[in-house]
Design a protein around this motif. Structure first.
Motif, PDB file in Angstrom:
ATOM      1  N   ARG A   1       0.823  -1.207   0.000  1.00 50.63           N
ATOM      2  CA  ARG A   1       0.000   0.000   0.000  1.00 50.63           C
ATOM      3  C   ARG A   1       0.861   1.263   0.000  1.00 50.63           C
ATOM      4  O   ARG A   1       0.483   2.283  -0.580  1.00 50.63           O
ATOM      5  N   THR A   2       2.025   1.200   0.643  1.00 47.45           N
ATOM      6  CA  THR A   2       2.952   2.336   0.619  1.00 47.45           C
ATOM      7  C   THR A   2       3.503   2.554  -0.785  1.00 47.45           C
ATOM      8  O   THR A   2       3.613   3.697  -1.256  1.00 47.45           O
ATOM      9  N   VAL A   3       3.843   1.460  -1.456  1.00 46.49           N
ATOM     10  CA  VAL A   3       4.304   1.553  -2.846  1.00 46.49           C
ATOM     11  C   VAL A   3       3.211   2.170  -3.715  1.00 46.49           C
ATOM     12  O   VAL A   3       3.474   3.023  -4.573  1.00 46.49           O
ATOM     13  N   THR A   4       1.965   1.762  -3.485  1.00 46.70           N
ATOM     14  CA  THR A   4       0.836   2.312  -4.244  1.00 46.70           C
ATOM     15  C   THR A   4       0.681   3.806  -3.988  1.00 46.70           C
ATOM     16  O   THR A   4       0.439   4.589  -4.913  1.00 46.70           O
ATOM     17  N   GLY A   5       0.830   4.226  -2.716  1.00 44.32           N
ATOM     18  CA  GLY A   5       0.714   5.643  -2.392  1.00 44.32           C
ATOM     19  C   GLY A   5       1.768   6.491  -3.071  1.00 44.32           C
ATOM     20  O   GLY A   5       1.472   7.565  -3.610  1.00 44.32           O
ATOM     21  N   LEU A   6       3.015   6.009  -3.071  1.00 47.13           N
ATOM     22  CA  LEU A   6       4.089   6.735  -3.749  1.00 47.13           C
ATOM     23  C   LEU A   6       3.834   6.779  -5.254  1.00 47.13           C
ATOM     24  O   LEU A   6       4.098   7.793  -5.918  1.00 47.13           O
ATOM     25  N   SER A   7       3.305   5.685  -5.803  1.00 42.54           N
ATOM     26  CA  SER A   7       2.983   5.645  -7.236  1.00 42.54           C
ATOM     27  C   SER A   7       1.922   6.683  -7.577  1.00 42.54           C
ATOM     28  O   SER A   7       1.979   7.320  -8.630  1.00 42.54           O
ATOM     29  N   PHE A   8       0.969   6.861  -6.682  1.00 46.73           N
ATOM     30  CA  PHE A   8      -0.090   7.860  -6.915  1.00 46.73           C
ATOM     31  C   PHE A   8       0.503   9.263  -6.960  1.00 46.73           C
ATOM     32  O   PHE A   8       0.132  10.078  -7.817  1.00 46.73           O
ATOM     33  N   LEU A   9       1.448   9.555  -6.068  1.00 52.84           N
ATOM     34  CA  LEU A   9       2.099  10.870  -6.085  1.00 52.84           C
ATOM     35  C   LEU A   9       2.890  11.067  -7.381  1.00 52.84           C
ATOM     36  O   LEU A   9       2.870  12.143  -7.979  1.00 52.84           O
TER      37      LEU A   9
END
Length: 369
Positions: free
Chosen positions: A144-152
């Motif tokens: 989920r952290t990887v996904t959040g950074l990807s969103f940014l």
């Protein structure tokens, strides 16, 4: 409901949007135009469209593969089902190395951009260590952290990168695109193969599919992102072709950054420096996703804790960065990865697709007997 992954680790179907984006767009968007134009010249924009269409087909196959198997499985489990445990683990380990190599190439390519454009005299090892620490912090936080950074990283592209490229349009020369069709189909297909390298990474879907809540609902978003990325590459390559002549393009290593040099802002006179800095978020997220896929594979094969394999992979990054200083070796490694990716996407995935569909039909026939 996904049975293999705890619900607290799942992401909503929409969040496949940033994951697909960061996996398909990397540092290559800064210099892919020259390579793609080698065979088809300024007809290479056709190759971009053809490559995008083929990726749509492969994404459709991936979703069909998972729907034909038990819910909650990733590609490592499917390989065990299709090829047996021993052969399946050999294939799985090859996939782990494939994603590791892709992450390393993206890591090294971004460092090269920083060294060439921003800080020519910077010491590479401290910079590499800092980036490796950021990647470790991201991946150790979980998917989920990887996904959040990807969103940014995705937002940065929408807000800054695309407008920066469009700002070059007043200086473009549309007649550079003429004549429209003066290359053979063979040349265009060869350019399409070169273009495929830019899309490599989306196949991480094979490993993060079980982390999507109601994954079938994410398919439309996956195809939307393939379409979006295809149009983005098409936009960049057409603007580049209208800005540079073919002779100029052959002499320029980083066409996208060279175009941005003409744009000046009220604060930044060198917009390309801002673009490289903002690209850090997107690049870190793409590397993190590929390395996360490698760690996921190692856990499935050898039952190694992800943080242990992640640390080993990042140490491997630093060792390679310190020992391989010859740029010719890096270029060869990139071409090797591109060739392997071609066979992975157009060979391995269709084979798995056929096997799973045959197994599905066979099992369905047995159940009706």
């Amino acid at each position: 409901m996904n049975n293999a992954v705890d619900e607290k680790y799942l992401i909503s179907p929409f969040f496949i949007v940033p994951l697909m984006y960061v996996s398909m767009v990397g540092v290559g968007v800064l210099n892919f135009q020259r390579k793609v134009a080698e065979h088809a010249g300024y007809n290479a924009y056709i190759s971009v469209v053809l490559a995008g269409i083929s990726i749509h087909l492969i994404v459709w196959m991936i979703y069909k593969i998972f729907r034909s198997n038990q819910e909650g499985l990733d590609v490592t489990a499917i390989n065990h089902t299709c090829f047996g445990k021993i052969a399946g683990n050999i294939i799985n380990f090859a996939i782990v190395l494939y994603f590791f190599l892709g992450a390393y190439i993206e890591f090294e390519a971004y460092i090269e951009v920083i060294q060439v454009w921003n800080f020519p005299s910077i010491k590479i090892l401290p910079l590499s260590t800092l980036l490796a620490a950021l990647i470790y912090y991201t991946i150790s936080g979980g998917f989920r952290t990887v996904t959040g950074l990807s969103f940014l990283g995705f937002l940065m592209t929408l807000i800054f990168i695309i407008p920066e490229n469009l700002s070059v349009l007043p200086y473009a020369h549309p007649l550079n695109l003429m004549p429209l069709f003066n290359h053979s189909i063979t040349d265009i297909l060869l350019s399409s193969k070169s273009m495929l390298y830019q899309f490599l990474g989306f196949e991480a879907l094979l490993l993060f599919y079980p982390f999507i809540k109601s994954p079938a609902k994410s398919q439309k978003w996956a195809h939307v992102m393939v379409l979006f990325v295809t149009f983005m590459y098409l936009m960049v390559i057409i603007i580049t072709f209208m800005y540079f002549s073919e002779g100029q393009l052959r002499e320029i290593s980083w066409p996208t950054l060279n175009m941005l040099k003409i744009v000046e802002g009220p604060v930044f006179q060198r917009i390309e420096y801002l673009a490289i800095s903002l690209w850090l978020l997107k690049n870190l997220s793409g590397i993190s996703l590929s390395l996360w896929a490698s760690c996921r594979g190692m856990k499935a094969i050898f039952r190694i804790k992800p943080r242990v394999s992640l640390l080993a992979f990042l140490v491997g990054f630093l060792i390679l960065e310190y020992s391989l200083k010859d740029r010719a070796i890096f270029r060869w490694t990139s071409e090797f990865y591109s060739d392997v990716g071609f066979y992975f996407i157009y060979g391995y995935i269709p084979i798995i697709f056929v096997i799973t569909q045959v197994r599905k039909s066979w099992n369905k026939g047995k159940s009706h007997r």
